[in-house]
Design a protein around this motif. Structure first.
Motif, PDB file in Angstrom:
ATOM      1  N   TYR A 283       5.684 -12.619   1.034  1.00 10.66           N
ATOM      2  CA  TYR A 283       5.035 -11.632   1.910  1.00 10.66           C
ATOM      3  C   TYR A 283       5.343 -10.212   1.440  1.00 10.66           C
ATOM      4  O   TYR A 283       4.454  -9.352   1.385  1.00 10.66           O
ATOM      5  CB  TYR A 283       5.489 -11.817   3.351  1.00 10.66           C
ATOM      6  CG  TYR A 283       4.888 -10.798   4.293  1.00 10.66           C
ATOM      7  CD1 TYR A 283       3.574 -10.934   4.748  1.00 10.66           C
ATOM      8  CD2 TYR A 283       5.609  -9.675   4.697  1.00 10.66           C
ATOM      9  CE1 TYR A 283       3.007  -9.982   5.584  1.00 10.66           C
ATOM     10  CE2 TYR A 283       5.048  -8.719   5.530  1.00 10.66           C
ATOM     11  CZ  TYR A 283       3.751  -8.884   5.978  1.00 10.66           C
ATOM     12  OH  TYR A 283       3.183  -7.935   6.792  1.00 10.66           O
ATOM     13  N   VAL A 287       2.766  -7.289   0.349  1.00  9.32           N
ATOM     14  CA  VAL A 287       2.733  -5.944   0.933  1.00  9.32           C
ATOM     15  C   VAL A 287       2.890  -4.888  -0.158  1.00  9.32           C
ATOM     16  O   VAL A 287       2.189  -3.868  -0.169  1.00  9.32           O
ATOM     17  CB  VAL A 287       3.843  -5.797   1.997  1.00  9.32           C
ATOM     18  CG1 VAL A 287       3.971  -4.343   2.443  1.00  9.32           C
ATOM     19  CG2 VAL A 287       3.550  -6.683   3.201  1.00  9.32           C
ATOM     20  N   ILE A 290      -0.426  -4.673  -2.247  1.00  6.54           N
ATOM     21  CA  ILE A 290      -1.493  -3.988  -1.508  1.00  6.54           C
ATOM     22  C   ILE A 290      -1.178  -2.504  -1.372  1.00  6.54           C
ATOM     23  O   ILE A 290      -2.061  -1.644  -1.491  1.00  6.54           O
ATOM     24  CB  ILE A 290      -1.682  -4.649  -0.129  1.00  6.54           C
ATOM     25  CG1 ILE A 290      -2.265  -6.055  -0.309  1.00  6.54           C
ATOM     26  CG2 ILE A 290      -2.589  -3.805   0.752  1.00  6.54           C
ATOM     27  CD1 ILE A 290      -2.414  -6.825   0.978  1.00  6.54           C
ATOM     28  N   ARG A 318      -7.868  -3.960   4.266  1.00  3.83           N
ATOM     29  CA  ARG A 318      -7.309  -3.411   5.513  1.00  3.83           C
ATOM     30  C   ARG A 318      -7.438  -4.416   6.653  1.00  3.83           C
ATOM     31  O   ARG A 318      -6.493  -4.623   7.429  1.00  3.83           O
ATOM     32  CB  ARG A 318      -8.029  -2.109   5.856  1.00  3.83           C
ATOM     33  CG  ARG A 318      -7.451  -1.388   7.067  1.00  3.83           C
ATOM     34  CD  ARG A 318      -8.040   0.015   7.225  1.00  3.83           C
ATOM     35  NE  ARG A 318      -9.491  -0.014   7.367  1.00  3.83           N
ATOM     36  CZ  ARG A 318     -10.326   0.405   6.420  1.00  3.83           C
ATOM     37  NH1 ARG A 318      -9.860   0.847   5.270  1.00  3.83           N
ATOM     38  NH2 ARG A 318     -11.626   0.369   6.616  1.00  3.83           N
ATOM     39  N   MET A 321      -4.769  -7.325   6.173  1.00 10.64           N
ATOM     40  CA  MET A 321      -3.400  -6.977   6.532  1.00 10.64           C
ATOM     41  C   MET A 321      -3.230  -6.809   8.040  1.00 10.64           C
ATOM     42  O   MET A 321      -2.201  -7.204   8.605  1.00 10.64           O
ATOM     43  CB  MET A 321      -2.981  -5.690   5.811  1.00 10.64           C
ATOM     44  CG  MET A 321      -2.686  -5.882   4.335  1.00 10.64           C
ATOM     45  SD  MET A 321      -1.502  -7.227   4.008  1.00 10.64           S
ATOM     46  CE  MET A 321      -0.068  -6.697   4.940  1.00 10.64           C
ATOM     47  N   ASN A 322      -4.227  -6.261   8.711  1.00 12.73           N
ATOM     48  CA  ASN A 322      -4.140  -6.127  10.164  1.00 12.73           C
ATOM     49  C   ASN A 322      -4.057  -7.485  10.846  1.00 12.73           C
ATOM     50  O   ASN A 322      -3.277  -7.686  11.786  1.00 12.73           O
ATOM     51  CB  ASN A 322      -5.343  -5.344  10.695  1.00 12.73           C
ATOM     52  CG  ASN A 322      -5.290  -3.873  10.326  1.00 12.73           C
ATOM     53  OD1 ASN A 322      -4.217  -3.340  10.032  1.00 12.73           O
ATOM     54  ND2 ASN A 322      -6.431  -3.212  10.325  1.00 12.73           N
ATOM     55  N   ARG A 325      -0.514  -9.067  10.121  1.00 20.81           N
ATOM     56  CA  ARG A 325       0.528  -8.423  10.935  1.00 20.81           C
ATOM     57  C   ARG A 325       0.419  -8.836  12.396  1.00 20.81           C
ATOM     58  O   ARG A 325       1.435  -9.005  13.083  1.00 20.81           O
ATOM     59  CB  ARG A 325       0.420  -6.900  10.801  1.00 20.81           C
ATOM     60  CG  ARG A 325       0.807  -6.370   9.427  1.00 20.81           C
ATOM     61  CD  ARG A 325       0.959  -4.863   9.465  1.00 20.81           C
ATOM     62  NE  ARG A 325       1.328  -4.338   8.150  1.00 20.81           N
ATOM     63  CZ  ARG A 325       0.486  -3.715   7.329  1.00 20.81           C
ATOM     64  NH1 ARG A 325      -0.780  -3.540   7.697  1.00 20.81           N
ATOM     65  NH2 ARG A 325       0.891  -3.277   6.163  1.00 20.81           N
TER      66      ARG A 325
END
Length: 466
Positions: A283, A287, A290, A318, A321-322, A325
């Motif tokens: 992970y 991150v 990106i 975008r 990733m949203n 999360r």
């Protein structure tokens, strides 16, 4: 006139705007292809880590250890119950080994026919042909026929002694009921029955008599004081889910006692811990990748423009990733509700941090809690996989993006080839026009010079004073 210089300048002026446009498009497209490749690689590593933690058998694995692996080694399956066991190995299981009757030498002709060799309940025939019926030929025939039966034949010779040369048959089939037996059926000259075992009536006696070198026998051992026997040195049915491999028999001490070897079977917590660590690392790599691909670096002022990552402003990245999360922060049912309960927290830069001490405490209480949190219909790994799959699957978002970029690259190459063709055509046309003009000017100058000469030679023409 410098025709070449003029043509090159005109061609360059015509070609430059379109060439610059295509070069910019090609560079931008290549950068995006590379960026999507990096994103895909990080996603693939992340998806692999998710699949490991989403596997129910991971939490059912057992570790097994032996205090003395030179005596016995142990492995444990998912059905094994955690516990400690004391094992003593008194005898190993062994196969049969016999020495057939001795003859003068390896070249001694024995006779043709058929040898039937029996190992326990299994038997097979060995055809001995004339011309290949020496002791050495019979050895080769036995090895060819017995290689898949676990039987091996060798010749041991004692040229200076009374024993002569003899065949030694060794079987890999262990267990008390797997002794070697040999019977013969002669079909030509000689006496093939000489090699029967147990010995035939015609077998020699004394030093050349056939002998039993080792009888097939079972392994003898005890587990927690319970006596057991096994036809094999690999024992799978003594302890449920546990496999034992006996490597050597123990030697009793002066008092005749055998020291037990301690075996330990436990939950394989280390493998689960490694998989959790790989998830956190994958992970964080995602991150970081990106972040690098969407980063904007301000310029230093003046004409220095800010530099941007290849995927700055990319809506799909975008959105991905949203959604990830959101899943990481959502609560689950059960004793473990969020990642922080097992020692995984989010840092300011968006990466995860693992508290190994806290994870160890959770693991010590059993792997069932982690299994319920990570796996199952509503497990965290299942939810995360559902977010990743639309991007990584064949025909998914990344596949379609990559195909579109490849189509753009193909279009750029086509336009570049067309531009080269048009430029070559323009160059040829301009060269023809300028060369024609240069030739015309040359002709006119020649005509002018001729007329000047003619006029100067006419009578009454006043020549300019020199």
């Amino acid at each position: 006139m410098d025709v070449r210089a003029m043509v090159d300048a005109l061609v360059a002026a015509d070609k430059a705007p379109k060439e610059a446009q295509l070069n910019r498009l090609e560079g931008t497209t290549k950068t995006k292809v590379s960026a999507l490749g990096q994103f895909r690689s990080a996603l693939s590593s992340f998806e692999t880590a998710l699949k490991k933690l989403n596997s129910a058998p991971l939490y059912q694995q057992r570790s097994a250890a032996s205090a003395d692996e030179s005596i016995v080694t142990v492995t444990a399956g998912s059905k094994a119950v955690a516990g400690n066991y004391d094992v003593k190995v008194f005898e190993l299981a062994q196969g049969s080994k016999v020495s057939l009757a001795g003859v003068d030498s390896a070249d001694t002709v024995i006779g043709s026919g058929t040898l039937t060799i029996q190992i326990g309940e299994d038997s097979f025939d060995v055809e001995i042909a004339e011309g290949a019926d020496t002791l050495a030929g019979i050895r080769d025939a036995i090895n060819a026929a017995g290689k898949d039966k676990g039987l091996n034949a060798t010749i041991v010779s004692d040229p200076s002694g009374p024993g002569g040369s003899r065949l030694i048959l060794s079987s890999s089939a262990t267990g008390a009921d797997n002794d070697i037996k040999v019977t013969a059926t002669a079909s030509g000259s000689g006496d093939l029955s000489l090699l029967e075992f147990p010995a035939s009536a015609s077998a020699p006696t004394g030093e050349r008599a056939p002998r039993l070198l080792m009888a097939a026998s079972d392994a003898r051992l005890s587990i927690d004081g319970i006596m057991l026997s096994s036809a094999s040195n690999t024992i799978d049915d003594a302890i449920d889910g546990v496999s034992l491999t006996l490597n050597a028999a123990q030697i009793a001490d002066e008092s005749g006692a055998v020291k037990p070897v301690s075996l330990t079977v436990a939950e394989d917590l280390e493998t689960v811990k490694t998989s959790v660590t790989e998830f956190v690392d994958a992970y964080n790599k995602l991150v970081g990748t990106i972040g690098a691909l969407t980063k904007v670096t301000p310029g230093t002022g003046g004409d220095d423009q800010p530099s941007t990552g290849a995927l700055v402003g990319d809506a799909s990245v975008r959105s991905f990733m949203n959604s990830v999360r959101s899943e990481l922060s959502s609560q689950s049912d059960g004793e473990l509700r969020i990642l922080a309960d097992l020692g995984i927290t989010t840092e300011r830069d968006g990466k995860l941090k693992l508290d190994t001490a806290k994870l160890d405490k959770v693991l010590e209480s059993g792997t069932d809690k982690l299994s319920a949190f990570f796996t199952g219909e509503n497990g965290l790994m299942v939810r995360l996989e559902s977010r990743v799959k639309p991007y990584t699957q064949t025909g998914g978002l990344l596949d379609n993006r990559d195909k579109a970029l490849q189509n753009t690259m193909s279009s750029v190459r086509d336009q570049q080839e067309a531009l080269e063709r048009r430029t070559a055509s323009l160059e040829s046309r301009l060269l023809a026009q300028f060369n024609a003009m240069d030739s015309l000017v040359g002709n006119l100058m020649g005509t002018s010079n001729y007329l000047t000469g003619v006029l100067e030679s006419l009578p009454g023409v006043v020549k300019p004073s020199k």
